[in-house]
Write a protein that holds these residues in place. Structure first.
Motif, PDB file in Angstrom:
ATOM      1  N   LEU A  66       0.807  -1.216   0.000  1.00 42.86           N
ATOM      2  CA  LEU A  66       0.000   0.000   0.000  1.00 42.86           C
ATOM      3  C   LEU A  66       0.841   1.267   0.000  1.00 42.86           C
ATOM      4  O   LEU A  66       0.304   2.364  -0.140  1.00 42.86           O
ATOM      5  N   ASN A  67       2.156   1.153   0.119  1.00 45.71           N
ATOM      6  CA  ASN A  67       3.020   2.329  -0.005  1.00 45.71           C
ATOM      7  C   ASN A  67       2.919   2.934  -1.396  1.00 45.71           C
ATOM      8  O   ASN A  67       3.204   4.105  -1.593  1.00 45.71           O
ATOM      9  N   GLY A  68       2.524   2.146  -2.380  1.00 40.57           N
ATOM     10  CA  GLY A  68       2.395   2.621  -3.746  1.00 40.57           C
ATOM     11  C   GLY A  68       1.246   3.586  -3.942  1.00 40.57           C
ATOM     12  O   GLY A  68       1.147   4.233  -4.977  1.00 40.57           O
ATOM     13  N   ILE A  69       0.379   3.697  -2.948  1.00 38.48           N
ATOM     14  CA  ILE A  69      -0.743   4.616  -3.052  1.00 38.48           C
ATOM     15  C   ILE A  69      -0.262   6.061  -2.928  1.00 38.48           C
ATOM     16  O   ILE A  69      -0.859   6.964  -3.491  1.00 38.48           O
ATOM     17  N   GLU A  70       0.837   6.255  -2.227  1.00 42.85           N
ATOM     18  CA  GLU A  70       1.388   7.600  -2.104  1.00 42.85           C
ATOM     19  C   GLU A  70       1.814   8.089  -3.482  1.00 42.85           C
ATOM     20  O   GLU A  70       2.416   7.357  -4.256  1.00 42.85           O
ATOM     21  N   GLU A  71       1.537   9.331  -3.791  1.00 40.48           N
ATOM     22  CA  GLU A  71       1.836   9.907  -5.109  1.00 40.48           C
ATOM     23  C   GLU A  71       3.300   9.759  -5.516  1.00 40.48           C
ATOM     24  O   GLU A  71       3.610   9.445  -6.641  1.00 40.48           O
ATOM     25  N   ASN A  72       4.226   9.999  -4.604  1.00 36.13           N
ATOM     26  CA  ASN A  72       5.648  10.039  -4.950  1.00 36.13           C
ATOM     27  C   ASN A  72       6.320   8.675  -4.946  1.00 36.13           C
ATOM     28  O   ASN A  72       7.462   8.548  -5.348  1.00 36.13           O
ATOM     29  N   SER A  73       5.659   7.665  -4.473  1.00 34.43           N
ATOM     30  CA  SER A  73       6.279   6.354  -4.351  1.00 34.43           C
ATOM     31  C   SER A  73       5.988   5.491  -5.569  1.00 34.43           C
ATOM     32  O   SER A  73       4.840   5.204  -5.876  1.00 34.43           O
ATOM     33  N   GLN A  74       7.050   5.095  -6.265  1.00 38.13           N
ATOM     34  CA  GLN A  74       6.890   4.198  -7.406  1.00 38.13           C
ATOM     35  C   GLN A  74       7.355   2.796  -7.041  1.00 38.13           C
ATOM     36  O   GLN A  74       6.998   1.841  -7.700  1.00 38.13           O
ATOM     37  N   HIS A  75       8.181   2.683  -6.009  1.00 35.60           N
ATOM     38  CA  HIS A  75       8.766   1.399  -5.655  1.00 35.60           C
ATOM     39  C   HIS A  75       7.873   0.648  -4.676  1.00 35.60           C
ATOM     40  O   HIS A  75       7.513   1.163  -3.628  1.00 35.60           O
ATOM     41  N   LEU A  76       7.521  -0.559  -5.068  1.00 34.56           N
ATOM     42  CA  LEU A  76       6.707  -1.412  -4.217  1.00 34.56           C
ATOM     43  C   LEU A  76       7.496  -2.669  -3.878  1.00 34.56           C
ATOM     44  O   LEU A  76       8.255  -3.182  -4.697  1.00 34.56           O
ATOM     45  N   GLU A  77       7.295  -3.151  -2.676  1.00 29.29           N
ATOM     46  CA  GLU A  77       7.876  -4.414  -2.250  1.00 29.29           C
ATOM     47  C   GLU A  77       6.777  -5.461  -2.322  1.00 29.29           C
ATOM     48  O   GLU A  77       5.789  -5.379  -1.599  1.00 29.29           O
ATOM     49  N   VAL A  78       6.961  -6.426  -3.207  1.00 26.19           N
ATOM     50  CA  VAL A  78       5.935  -7.432  -3.454  1.00 26.19           C
ATOM     51  C   VAL A  78       6.479  -8.789  -3.014  1.00 26.19           C
ATOM     52  O   VAL A  78       7.575  -9.196  -3.420  1.00 26.19           O
ATOM     53  N   ALA A  79       5.714  -9.476  -2.169  1.00 30.17           N
ATOM     54  CA  ALA A  79       6.118 -10.798  -1.686  1.00 30.17           C
ATOM     55  C   ALA A  79       5.739 -11.853  -2.719  1.00 30.17           C
ATOM     56  O   ALA A  79       4.565 -12.029  -3.040  1.00 30.17           O
ATOM     57  N   ILE A  80       6.770 -12.525  -3.232  1.00 26.66           N
ATOM     58  CA  ILE A  80       6.564 -13.612  -4.189  1.00 26.66           C
ATOM     59  C   ILE A  80       7.387 -14.797  -3.715  1.00 26.66           C
ATOM     60  O   ILE A  80       8.606 -14.693  -3.571  1.00 26.66           O
ATOM     61  N   ASN A  81       6.715 -15.901  -3.455  1.00 24.45           N
ATOM     62  CA  ASN A  81       7.380 -17.119  -2.995  1.00 24.45           C
ATOM     63  C   ASN A  81       8.235 -16.827  -1.755  1.00 24.45           C
ATOM     64  O   ASN A  81       9.377 -17.256  -1.658  1.00 24.45           O
ATOM     65  N   ASN A  82       7.671 -16.071  -0.826  1.00 23.25           N
ATOM     66  CA  ASN A  82       8.313 -15.708   0.444  1.00 23.25           C
ATOM     67  C   ASN A  82       9.589 -14.890   0.276  1.00 23.25           C
ATOM     68  O   ASN A  82      10.446 -14.883   1.157  1.00 23.25           O
ATOM     69  N   LYS A  83       9.718 -14.214  -0.846  1.00 26.47           N
ATOM     70  CA  LYS A  83      10.849 -13.317  -1.085  1.00 26.47           C
ATOM     71  C   LYS A  83      10.283 -11.967  -1.507  1.00 26.47           C
ATOM     72  O   LYS A  83       9.221 -11.898  -2.114  1.00 26.47           O
ATOM     73  N   ILE A  84      11.011 -10.906  -1.194  1.00 24.27           N
ATOM     74  CA  ILE A  84      10.580  -9.574  -1.599  1.00 24.27           C
ATOM     75  C   ILE A  84      11.184  -9.249  -2.956  1.00 24.27           C
ATOM     76  O   ILE A  84      12.396  -9.297  -3.137  1.00 24.27           O
ATOM     77  N   VAL A  85      10.331  -8.937  -3.917  1.00 27.23           N
ATOM     78  CA  VAL A  85      10.745  -8.516  -5.254  1.00 27.23           C
ATOM     79  C   VAL A  85      10.281  -7.076  -5.417  1.00 27.23           C
ATOM     80  O   VAL A  85       9.128  -6.751  -5.132  1.00 27.23           O
TER      81      VAL A  85
END
Length: 184
Positions: free
Chosen positions: A87-106
């Motif tokens: 949900l950090n991506g909701i902020e206007e200035n934030s383009q970088h998101l941390e997405v959990a895939i297979n228990n790793k952050i991508v």
């Protein structure tokens, strides 16, 4: 998100038994994604997007080893942030998101339509996108233009990894007619 299957598969599998469907699961992606495939299958149903580059490397080990990110252009960044699970991506200035895939952050770099390229070019990206292995991405010519744009405008100096990618994937600088370090 509710059932973990496409609308078409739901209609095909459950059209006869609408009244006796029982759901006993969290929304897809609630506790992260099992794989890139699960994530992109969900994006295909819920959000218009296009992967901007390196779509052939969409697997966890590549991103862990290269400390890279997945660059995507989306029609609605707020919706994409909810779907991806950061949900950090909701902020206007934030383009970088941390997405959990297979228990790793991508890391995902998510761009809102109308904010990074010329709007006509972004519109053409969506119109001319192609699908490989269930992932929408740019065709080769548009990827080349987007890659050059990204390398030149988002970096004060063109990085060697960008030069290597342009050389490998788009056959730019193949004849070595110029010394790259002198001209960049």
């Amino acid at each position: 998100l509710l059932l973990g299957i496409t609308v078409d598969n739901f209609i095909k599998n459950y059209s006869e038994r609408v009244n006796d469907i029982k759901i006993n699961r969290d929304l897809s992606g609630t506790n992260g994604w099992k794989s890139f495939q699960e994530l992109f299958n969900t994006l295909n149903e819920c959000q218009e997007y296009v992967v901007l580059r390196n779509q052939e490397n969409l697997y966890e080990d590549y991103y862990m080893a290269n400390k890279g990110d997945v660059d995507i252009l989306v029609k609605n960044k707020t919706e994409a942030s909810y779907i991806l699970g950061d949900l950090n991506g909701i902020e206007e200035n934030s383009q970088h998101l941390e997405v959990a895939i297979n228990n790793k952050i991508v890391l995902f770099e998510v761009y809102q339509y109308g904010s990074i390229f010329f709007q006509k070019f972004e519109s053409d990206m969506f119109v001319n996108k192609v699908k490989t292995n269930e992932v929408w991405h740019l065709n080769k010519e548009m990827e080349k233009i987007a890659y050059i744009y990204h390398a030149l405008l988002f970096n004060s100096k063109v990085k060697l990894k960008h030069i290597a990618n342009l050389k490998k994937n788009f056959h730019l600088f193949d004849n070595d007619q110029m010394k790259l370090e002198e001209n960049l």
